[in-house]
Design a protein around this motif. Structure first.
Motif, PDB file in Angstrom:
ATOM      1  N   ARG A  17       0.835  -1.212   0.000  1.00  0.00           N
ATOM      2  CA  ARG A  17       0.000   0.000   0.000  1.00  0.00           C
ATOM      3  C   ARG A  17       0.867   1.257   0.000  1.00  0.00           C
ATOM      4  NH1 ARG A  17      -1.406   2.840   4.169  1.00  0.00           N
ATOM      5  NH2 ARG A  17      -0.965   1.153   5.648  1.00  0.00           N
ATOM      6  N   LEU A  18       1.952   1.238   0.771  1.00  0.00           N
ATOM      7  CA  LEU A  18       2.868   2.374   0.777  1.00  0.00           C
ATOM      8  C   LEU A  18       3.450   2.624  -0.614  1.00  0.00           C
ATOM      9  CD1 LEU A  18       4.895   1.957   4.089  1.00  0.00           C
ATOM     10  CD2 LEU A  18       3.536   3.952   3.409  1.00  0.00           C
ATOM     11  N   SER A  19       3.813   1.549  -1.290  1.00  0.00           N
ATOM     12  CA  SER A  19       4.351   1.687  -2.643  1.00  0.00           C
ATOM     13  C   SER A  19       3.351   2.399  -3.551  1.00  0.00           C
ATOM     14  CB  SER A  19       4.693   0.309  -3.208  1.00  0.00           C
ATOM     15  OG  SER A  19       5.124   0.401  -4.554  1.00  0.00           O
ATOM     16  N   LEU A 196      12.653   3.481   2.243  1.00  0.00           N
ATOM     17  CA  LEU A 196      12.516   3.928   0.857  1.00  0.00           C
ATOM     18  C   LEU A 196      13.867   4.423   0.368  1.00  0.00           C
ATOM     19  CD1 LEU A 196      10.732   4.784  -1.623  1.00  0.00           C
ATOM     20  CD2 LEU A 196      10.439   6.997  -0.451  1.00  0.00           C
ATOM     21  N   THR A 197      14.343   3.887  -0.774  1.00  0.00           N
ATOM     22  CA  THR A 197      15.639   4.303  -1.310  1.00  0.00           C
ATOM     23  C   THR A 197      15.493   4.727  -2.770  1.00  0.00           C
ATOM     24  OG1 THR A 197      16.449   2.238  -2.338  1.00  0.00           O
ATOM     25  CG2 THR A 197      16.659   2.441   0.064  1.00  0.00           C
ATOM     26  N   ASP A 227       9.826  -2.541  -6.190  1.00  0.00           N
ATOM     27  CA  ASP A 227      10.013  -1.337  -6.992  1.00  0.00           C
ATOM     28  C   ASP A 227       8.824  -0.399  -6.811  1.00  0.00           C
ATOM     29  OD1 ASP A 227      12.416  -2.203  -7.934  1.00  0.00           O
ATOM     30  OD2 ASP A 227      11.717  -2.714  -9.942  1.00  0.00           O
ATOM     31  N   VAL A 228       9.101   0.912  -6.859  1.00  0.00           N
ATOM     32  CA  VAL A 228       8.072   1.930  -6.685  1.00  0.00           C
ATOM     33  C   VAL A 228       7.907   2.708  -7.991  1.00  0.00           C
ATOM     34  CG1 VAL A 228       7.379   3.987  -5.409  1.00  0.00           C
ATOM     35  CG2 VAL A 228       8.593   2.151  -4.225  1.00  0.00           C
ATOM     36  N   ALA A 229       6.723   2.682  -8.568  1.00  0.00           N
ATOM     37  CA  ALA A 229       6.404   3.478  -9.765  1.00  0.00           C
ATOM     38  C   ALA A 229       7.465   3.315 -10.843  1.00  0.00           C
ATOM     39  CB  ALA A 229       6.241   4.950  -9.388  1.00  0.00           C
ATOM     40  N   ALA A 230       7.807   2.065 -11.152  1.00  0.00           N
ATOM     41  CA  ALA A 230       8.879   1.811 -12.125  1.00  0.00           C
ATOM     42  C   ALA A 230       8.589   2.446 -13.478  1.00  0.00           C
ATOM     43  CB  ALA A 230       9.082   0.304 -12.285  1.00  0.00           C
ATOM     44  N   ASP A 231       7.317   2.668 -13.798  1.00  0.00           N
ATOM     45  CA  ASP A 231       6.963   3.216 -15.107  1.00  0.00           C
ATOM     46  C   ASP A 231       7.350   4.681 -15.277  1.00  0.00           C
ATOM     47  OD1 ASP A 231       4.800   3.408 -13.103  1.00  0.00           O
ATOM     48  OD2 ASP A 231       3.795   4.611 -14.638  1.00  0.00           O
ATOM     49  N   LEU A 241      11.298   0.105  -2.171  1.00  0.00           N
ATOM     50  CA  LEU A 241      10.973  -0.051  -0.754  1.00  0.00           C
ATOM     51  C   LEU A 241      11.598  -1.342  -0.268  1.00  0.00           C
ATOM     52  CD1 LEU A 241       7.216   0.977  -0.518  1.00  0.00           C
ATOM     53  CD2 LEU A 241       9.093   2.008   0.767  1.00  0.00           C
ATOM     54  N   PHE A 242      12.336  -1.244   0.834  1.00  0.00           N
ATOM     55  CA  PHE A 242      12.952  -2.423   1.459  1.00  0.00           C
ATOM     56  C   PHE A 242      12.331  -2.638   2.816  1.00  0.00           C
ATOM     57  CE2 PHE A 242      16.421  -1.147  -1.434  1.00  0.00           C
ATOM     58  CZ  PHE A 242      16.653  -2.355  -2.066  1.00  0.00           C
TER      59      PHE A 242
END
Length: 247
Positions: A17-19, A196-197, A227-231, A241-242
């Motif tokens: 959900r955070l992603s 988050l990195t 992965d976050v919003a890879a697009d 996010l780890f």
């Protein structure tokens, strides 16, 4: 992470959900910047059609739009602006129109010295948020970095290049304070640590004090990643996010 990365079971749904929330912030920011870019492009192309070089006064109308961006409910931006390509305008090599929230909740113009003869000269063209988008010709998301001379706080900047029929004209950019992501992670209620990195594994924000902005996350098979919003990123450059396994 090295080996077969896996997301820890505890808090899996929370991390997912955070992603989605972070991706939503980035996409909303890009939507706003896309609209700013199109309006700047329209203004500049109109001047070119008149057979003259644009000047600073021709871009004066963009101020109201930048202020409106920051005034819209639910936006994730802490600052937004436009920076002209060096030498693009007829009446000055440098031009920067940038606005941010002040401490009282209002809006303030971010003033910089744009004279190369000044000891306080702010050469934005050498800043990574400008130079990366200028060089690549695509959206760039840089940070975390300390916004020296601005907020002096850890910041992420989203930049989109502005191209006209005369070539590269500058960038439209938005600042997002790292503290915004810290609040998001802390309020999510995740039992496990979440970090988050950026693509270089530098910490942007976390829900634990031991992972600070700018720290490098070390490879460890106990960490799962998402992965976050890879697009919205170039290939291989997405945020992550780890979530490390609990003791």
């Amino acid at each position: 992470m090295s080996g077969e990365a896996r997301m820890v079971d505890t808090g899996n749904d929370d991390v997912t959900r955070l992603s989605g929330e972070i991706a939503g912030h980035l996409r909303l920011t890009l939507d706003e910047l896309g609209a700013v870019r199109e309006n700047v492009r329209r203004l500049l192309d109109g001047v070119h059609a008149e057979g003259r070089r644009p000047s600073r006064v021709d871009l004066g109308g963009i101020r109201g739009e930048l202020q409106a961006c920051l005034g819209r409910p639910g936006h994730p931006m802490d600052g937004v602006g436009v920076a002209a390509a060096v030498g693009y305008l007829a009446d000055g090599d440098y031009w920067l129109e940038w606005w941010r929230h002040d401490r009282r909740g209002g809006l303030e113009f971010v003033a910089h010295s744009l004279s190369p003869r000044s000891d306080l000269f702010y050469d934005y063209s050498a800043r990574n948020w400008f130079s990366a988008a200028a060089a690549s010709g695509r959206t760039e998301i840089v940070g975390p970095y300390v916004d020296v001379g601005g907020t002096n706080a850890y910041t992420v900047t989203v930049s989109v290049p502005i191209d006209t029929d005369r070539g590269f004209a500058g960038i439209a950019g938005a600042d997002i304070a790292v503290a915004r992501y810290e609040r998001l992670l802390l309020s999510a209620g995740c039992a496990a640590p979440v970090v988050l990195t950026n693509a270089d594994l530098r910490v942007i924000a976390s829900n634990r004090a031991e992972y600070l902005p700018g720290d490098l996350v070390r490879a460890d098979g106990a960490w799962g990643s998402l992965d976050v919003a890879a697009d919205v990123f170039p290939a291989g450059a997405a945020w992550k996010l780890f979530s490390p396994a609990l003791p």
